[in-house]
Write an enzyme that holds these catalytic residues in place. Structure first.
Site, mmCIF file in Angstrom:
data_model
loop_
_atom_site.group_PDB
_atom_site.id
_atom_site.type_symbol
_atom_site.label_atom_id
_atom_site.label_comp_id
_atom_site.label_asym_id
_atom_site.label_seq_id
_atom_site.Cartn_x
_atom_site.Cartn_y
_atom_site.Cartn_z
ATOM 1 N N CYS A 193 0.834 -1.211 0.000
ATOM 2 C CA CYS A 193 0.000 0.000 0.000
ATOM 3 C C CYS A 193 0.868 1.260 0.000
ATOM 4 C CB CYS A 193 -0.923 -0.028 1.219
ATOM 5 S SG CYS A 193 -1.709 1.546 1.623
ATOM 6 N N CYS B 237 0.132 3.829 2.710
ATOM 7 C CA CYS B 237 0.596 3.294 3.995
ATOM 8 C C CYS B 237 2.076 3.598 4.196
ATOM 9 C CB CYS B 237 0.387 1.784 4.072
ATOM 10 S SG CYS B 237 -1.332 1.262 3.976
#
Length: 264
Positions: free
Chosen positions: A37, A40
């Site tokens: 991600c 993230c």
């Protein structure tokens, strides 16, 4: 836990102990993330930086949703990153996505998360700093230094009504502190300016002072004082407030001499 950064990796088996139970003692910020991600990877370093800076003010618990799918399902994680704040054994707030650092600081302050170490580093932005100070005072209402700093910060932020209330509520030990006196004078200047009509000489002078041109504004106030040097002169009141607001002894001494020449 890393004793320096206060960051832990949490598994499903350890979640109750490491997050739920631990949050009764210290707030726990849970970061639901995954290695693939991109957002993230942007958010993670910011959260880790803040965990280190807050020095025990909160624990950052990282949950890899690929490895801990049961936790992701339990907390209905539909997108990552998702951040949840645990206090007192339950989720009290959270946010989805990779917020900027400033917004995360505001989020923490709004929910009473304060620095746990001895060093206190406050936001440069006055509005955010006021939130941080309010949160710190919730944790320890006896801090008269923080009470004073909050009052001054509210004045700096332009929240004049709250600033005046905070200044008047200061305990005796700091009520007459020079910093408090300067903050009251700052509020008085703004009130004096707001009470004067448009294009009024005193208002023009005060607005100039509040923009940072103190010398130019004082010159205009002295001119106005020559026209009206009565006890009720608004220019006189404004000059007194300017002197109270300044911590520059040479400036205060010189301005008092100039006032005396006009008045006497």
């Amino acid at each position: 836990m890393d004793g320096t950064t206060h960051v832990i990796d949490v598994t499903t088996a350890a979640f109750v102990t490491a997050v739920v139970e631990a949050s009764h003692e210290t707030p726990v910020l849970v970061d639901f993330w995954a290695t693939w991600c991109g957002p993230c990877r942007a958010l993670g370093p910011i959260l880790e930086k803040l965990a280190k800076e807050f020095d025990g003010g909160f624990v950052l618990a990282k949950v890899d949703t690929d490895r801990e799918q049961a936790l992701a399902t339990q907390f209905q994680i539909r997108s990552i990153p998702t951040v949840m704040l645990f206090k007192g054994g339950k989720v009290v707030a959270g946010f989805p996505g990779a917020l900027p650092e400033g917004q995360i600081r505001t989020f923490l302050a709004q929910h009473g998360v304060v620095r746990g170490g001895l060093a206190e580093i406050w936001s440069d932005d006055a509005t955010a700093r006021a939130l941080e100070l309010r949160a710190a005072l919730q944790a320890d209402a006896s801090r008269t230094d923080l009470q004073l700093r909050l009052a001054v910060t509210l004045a700096e932020a332009g929240d004049d009504a709250d600033a005046r209330r905070a200044l008047e509520a200061l305990p005796a030990g700091v009520y007459g502190d020079p910093t408090a006196l300067r903050a009251r004078a700052q509020l008085d200047l703004r009130a004096l300016a707001a009470a004067r009509p448009e294009r009024d000489a005193v208002r023009t002078a005060l607005e100039q002072i509040m923009r940072g041109d103190i010398a130019g504004g004082v010159d205009l106030l002295l001119d106005a004082l020559r026209d009206d040097h009565s006890e009720a002169s608004p220019a006189r009141s404004a000059l007194v407030a300017v002197l109270q607001m300044s911590s520059d002894e040479d400036f205060v001494r010189d301005t008092r001499r100039r006032m005396a020449r006009v008045l006497f």
